[in-house]
Design an enzyme around this catalytic site. Structure first.
Site, PDB file in Angstrom:
ATOM      1  N   CYS A 256       3.401   6.898   4.314  1.00 15.72           N
ATOM      2  CA  CYS A 256       3.415   5.449   4.212  1.00 15.72           C
ATOM      3  C   CYS A 256       4.926   5.054   4.530  1.00 15.72           C
ATOM      4  O   CYS A 256       5.020   4.039   5.528  1.00 15.72           O
ATOM      5  CB  CYS A 256       3.275   5.300   2.847  1.00 15.72           C
ATOM      6  SG  CYS A 256       4.644   5.333   1.490  1.00 15.72           S
ATOM      7  N   HIS A 304       4.815   3.719  -2.978  1.00 13.73           N
ATOM      8  CA  HIS A 304       4.187   3.427  -1.685  1.00 13.73           C
ATOM      9  C   HIS A 304       4.534   2.175  -1.331  1.00 13.73           C
ATOM     10  O   HIS A 304       4.937   1.321  -1.943  1.00 13.73           O
ATOM     11  CB  HIS A 304       2.432   3.565  -2.215  1.00 13.73           C
ATOM     12  CG  HIS A 304       1.649   3.707  -1.252  1.00 13.73           C
ATOM     13  ND1 HIS A 304       1.625   4.693  -0.515  1.00 13.73           N
ATOM     14  CD2 HIS A 304       0.905   2.685  -0.615  1.00 13.73           C
ATOM     15  CE1 HIS A 304       0.678   4.614   0.432  1.00 13.73           C
ATOM     16  NE2 HIS A 304       0.374   3.247   0.470  1.00 13.73           N
ATOM     17  N   HIS A 316      -1.720   0.620   6.043  1.00 14.98           N
ATOM     18  CA  HIS A 316      -0.804   1.628   5.337  1.00 14.98           C
ATOM     19  C   HIS A 316      -1.011   2.830   5.685  1.00 14.98           C
ATOM     20  O   HIS A 316      -2.375   2.991   6.233  1.00 14.98           O
ATOM     21  CB  HIS A 316      -0.687   1.178   3.901  1.00 14.98           C
ATOM     22  CG  HIS A 316      -1.924   1.569   3.078  1.00 14.98           C
ATOM     23  ND1 HIS A 316      -2.066   2.180   1.848  1.00 14.98           N
ATOM     24  CD2 HIS A 316      -3.241   1.312   3.525  1.00 14.98           C
ATOM     25  CE1 HIS A 316      -3.360   2.427   1.655  1.00 14.98           C
ATOM     26  NE2 HIS A 316      -3.979   1.750   2.325  1.00 14.98           N
TER      27      HIS A 316
END
Length: 341
Positions: A256, A304, A316
């Site tokens: 990510c 994240h 993402h």
């Protein structure tokens, strides 16, 4: 003829046997040899798998940080080692010059006090004395003082190299720990998923196929606040469908924070490597003011990150088995947003 008298059981022994049999029956039912325990539903599996992926993501970010620290320490150690070699060569040259000087003086009937001081077994006395001798201004005093400075600088560099080597060792140990944690979490998630049918896996993760159909970011209706942000968004669109690999920064795979770092790098902005450092790469943005290119962070531990593209959506890299994709920002617990500067 042998006796067949019945052996009397003590009451406590009977009770213990009863409990043991009951426990064995319970274990039999649990492991499926008796009445099978109900299998977890796809929703229950999804909840546990999502938790495992999130825990793996936390470990991945710590792994990324440790790897970055190890890389910096390794480069610094190499530089210090090279510097120590160069300074040691100069030190040896100065020592050879003083040795030549001492030989000449010995042959002429004695050794100058400055040179005798250089040969002292007490390094601190030598260094302190060399400072005083330098003020005397003689050629020999200056030569000894120069040797003292070089000796001190070599020691300093070697001390810094030793400290850096210790830092590198700690970083590499952290790398190993985080790698083990990541693999264990991902293996546990895969073991849970293996208990589902293909259809159940599709139902559990409806967007787990190829990434959502790419659209032209120029037609998304949202205006990026700068040309750099626009380039970051275009990079993220071009990455759609590429696989998630923990620790990866592209160009063929990403995790990510690797994706957001690469996206903004294409726009000419250097972001740090991890989610918990990227959040400090620019001013915080209120959720109601999000614009394309902003970094959106999730979970209380900031584990994240995605790249906002407008219309409540982001691009993402979710987790292993789920390629880079478009997803709603509401898909995960929102924590904060940053606009890289």
């Amino acid at each position: 003829m042998a006796s067949h008298r019945k052996t009397r059981q003590h009451p406590k022994a009977l009770k213990a046997m009863t409990l043991a049999l009951a426990g064995a029956a319970g274990a039999t039912a649990f492991d499926g040899t008796g009445q099978a325990a109900p299998h977890p539903t796809p929703a229950q599996v999804k909840g546990r798998v999502d938790a495992l992926y999130q825990e793996a993501e936390v470990a991945t970010q710590h792994y990324n940080g440790a790897r970055e620290e190890a890389g910096a320490a390794r480069a610094e150690l190499a530089r210090l080692q090279d510097e120590a070699v160069r300074r040691t060569q100069k030190l040896n040259a100065a020592k050879a010059e003083l040795g030549t000087m001492a030989g000449r003086q010995y042959r002429s009937g004695g050794v100058d006090p400055t040179v005798r001081l250089m040969m002292s077994a007490d390094p601190q006395r030598y260094l302190d004395g060399a400072t005083v001798l330098e003020r005397a201004g003689s050629h020999q005093a200056n030569a000894v003082a120069g040797y003292a400075r070089r000796l001190g600088s070599v020691r300093q560099v070697r001390d810094r190299a030793r400290t850096t080597a210790e830092r590198l060792e700690r970083s590499e140990a952290a790398l190993k720990r985080q790698r083990v944690t990541i693999v264990r979490k991902l293996d546990a998630a895969e073991a849970l998923l293996d208990r589902l049918t293909d259809e159940q896996r599709r139902q559990m993760s409806p967007g787990a196929g190829p990434a959502a159909a790419p659209e032209d970011p120029a037609r998304s209706g949202a205006q990026a606040p700068s040309s750099r942000a626009a380039r970051a968004v275009s990079f993220a669109y071009a990455a759609l469908g590429k696989p998630y690999v923990w620790g990866a920064t592209g160009p063929s795979a990403f995790d990510c924070s690797g994706l957001t770092q690469a996206a903004w790098k294409s726009g000419g902005v250097s972001l740090p490597r991890t989610t918990y450092t990227q959040i400090g790469s620019g001013p915080r943005i209120d959720r109601s003011e999000l614009a394309p290119g902003d970094l959106v962070f999730f979970y209380s531990g900031i584990s994240h990150v995605g790249l906002y593209i407008g219309d409540g959506k982001m691009i993402h890299a979710p987790h292993p088995g789920a390629p880079v994709r478009i997803a709603p920002v509401d898909e995960m617990p929102f924590a904060a947003a940053t606009r890289p500067a």
